[in-house]
Design an enzyme around this catalytic site. Structure first.
Site, PDB file in Angstrom:
ATOM      1  CG  MET A 168      -4.410   2.792  -5.615  1.00 12.88           C
ATOM      2  SD  MET A 168      -4.074   4.230  -4.544  1.00 12.88           S
ATOM      3  CE  MET A 168      -2.581   4.885  -5.270  1.00 12.88           C
ATOM      4  CE1 TYR A 169      -2.315   0.225  -2.988  1.00  4.76           C
ATOM      5  CE2 TYR A 169      -2.402  -2.152  -2.804  1.00  4.76           C
ATOM      6  CZ  TYR A 169      -2.547  -0.908  -2.235  1.00  4.76           C
ATOM      7  OH  TYR A 169      -2.919  -0.800  -0.917  1.00  4.76           O
ATOM      8  CB  SER A 170       1.489  -1.018 -10.385  1.00  5.37           C
ATOM      9  OG  SER A 170       2.615  -1.143  -9.565  1.00  5.37           O
ATOM     10  CG  ASP A 171      -1.628   4.165 -12.792  1.00 10.46           C
ATOM     11  OD1 ASP A 171      -2.451   4.546 -11.926  1.00 10.46           O
ATOM     12  OD2 ASP A 171      -0.841   4.936 -13.362  1.00 10.46           O
TER      13      ASP A 171
END
Length: 328
Positions: free
Chosen positions: A58-61
């Site tokens: 999920m980090y920075s999509d």
């Protein structure tokens, strides 16, 4: 660098893990560094002997995994590094089955993470949060299948109640599935609630503990708490910090003790806070973030510090109980 076993596994990791939530794209969060800005930190960490890197889909999509994967492929051999990522939150698309810990989502998420990271396997695949909508039996069997397929070597969990972790481990053992080898809770000088049940459980069961937010989102390094004058860019946009209410008046005695010891030692508050955590029983490798060169230098400097019993007492005695946070 003094490498440690990750829990009861044979995997050797550095006593510091570089967290990479800060690396990806500022389009996701305004305090995130882009790829060009991120790569020097990953390279510096490798040069210093850090071999353990933690990210999440999920980090920075998804951009964080791409940035980290490309940097590690450019700067190191795959055999040298330990890559950890996570599954649970939606990444990019947010349809009904592209989130959570169902068999369907886990099956797609691991393949997507491997593609973004540019690797055939991850060393550690972690659940990011507890999924109240999926039976834990389904989750543990799906994670076991990921390990059996060779796409992950070990599995871990993050931020849940101790009873939930115990239930997941029991389900795995009873069915002959892969149990969790690690737990990733929030632990720092001003949030120590995990010392009550989770960490003792991990010590008893031989589970490696890799704490996140060891500096309480920078508060233990001198950053201003949310809502105060001079708060950081991240603090202004970080809703979690507002909900957790860390660094308020109740924490002042701890922060003052931290500052006194740091000044007496001639080092930064961040180094003392990390040194304290590194000395705690059961702790394998705190996950540290770095968006400025001094952040990484201070983290590495903490490895050279040993606090006295008196200093530890000064840091710990002012602590007061906090509301349990960090699970959502």
């Amino acid at each position: 660098m003094d490498y440690r076993n990750l829990g009861r596994t044979g995997l050797k990791v550095s006593p510091l893990c570089l967290g990479t939530m800060t690396y990806g794209t500022p389009e996701w969060r305004d305090w995130v560094l882009d790829e060009q800005q991120s790569r020097p930190f990953i390279k510096r960490a490798l040069e210093a002997g850090i071999n353990f890197f933690d990210t999440a889909d999920m980090y920075s999509d998804g951009a964080s995994e791409r940035v980290v994967g490309r940097a590690l492929n450019d700067f190191a051999r795959r055999e040298e590094v330990v890559i950890a990522t996570k599954v649970y939150n939606p990444t990019g698309h947010k349809t009904a089955n592209e989130r959570g810990l169902s068999r369907k989502h886990i099956r797609h998420a691991i393949d997507d993470s491997l593609s973004r990271l540019g690797t055939d396997y991850v060393d550690l695949y972690q659940t990011h949060r507890w999924d109240y909508d999926t039976p834990i039996e389904e989750t543990m069997e799906a994670l076991h299948e990921v390990v059996q397929s060779g796409k992950a070597l070990y599995i871990g969990a993050s931020s849940m109640h101790a009873w939930q972790f115990a239930k997941a481990q029991r389900v795995a053992h009873e069915n002959g599935w892969t149990p969790f080898s690690t737990m990733q809770p929030m632990v720092n000088l001003i949030y120590r609630e995990e010392e009550r049940e989770m960490i003792p459980q991990c010590i008893d069961q031989g589970v490696g503990v890799i704490p996140w937010s060891p500096l309480a989102r920078g508060i233990l390094a001198g950053s201003k708490p949310v809502g105060s004058e001079g708060e950081t860019t991240r603090a202004k946009s970080d809703e979690q910090m507002r909900n957790w209410k860390l660094g308020l008046e109740r924490d002042r005695p701890v922060l003052e003790a931290l500052q006194r010891i740091a000044e007496a030692r001639g080092v930064s508050s961040a180094q003392i806070a990390l040194a304290w955590l590194l000395q705690k029983p059961g702790i394998t490798a705190p996950i540290v973030g770095a968006s400025k060169s001094r952040h990484l230098d201070q983290a590495l400097g903490a490895l050279e510090l040993t606090l006295s019993e008196e200093e530890v007492e000064q840091l710990e005695s002012p602590y007061v109980p906090h509301e349990v946070v960090g699970f959502v």
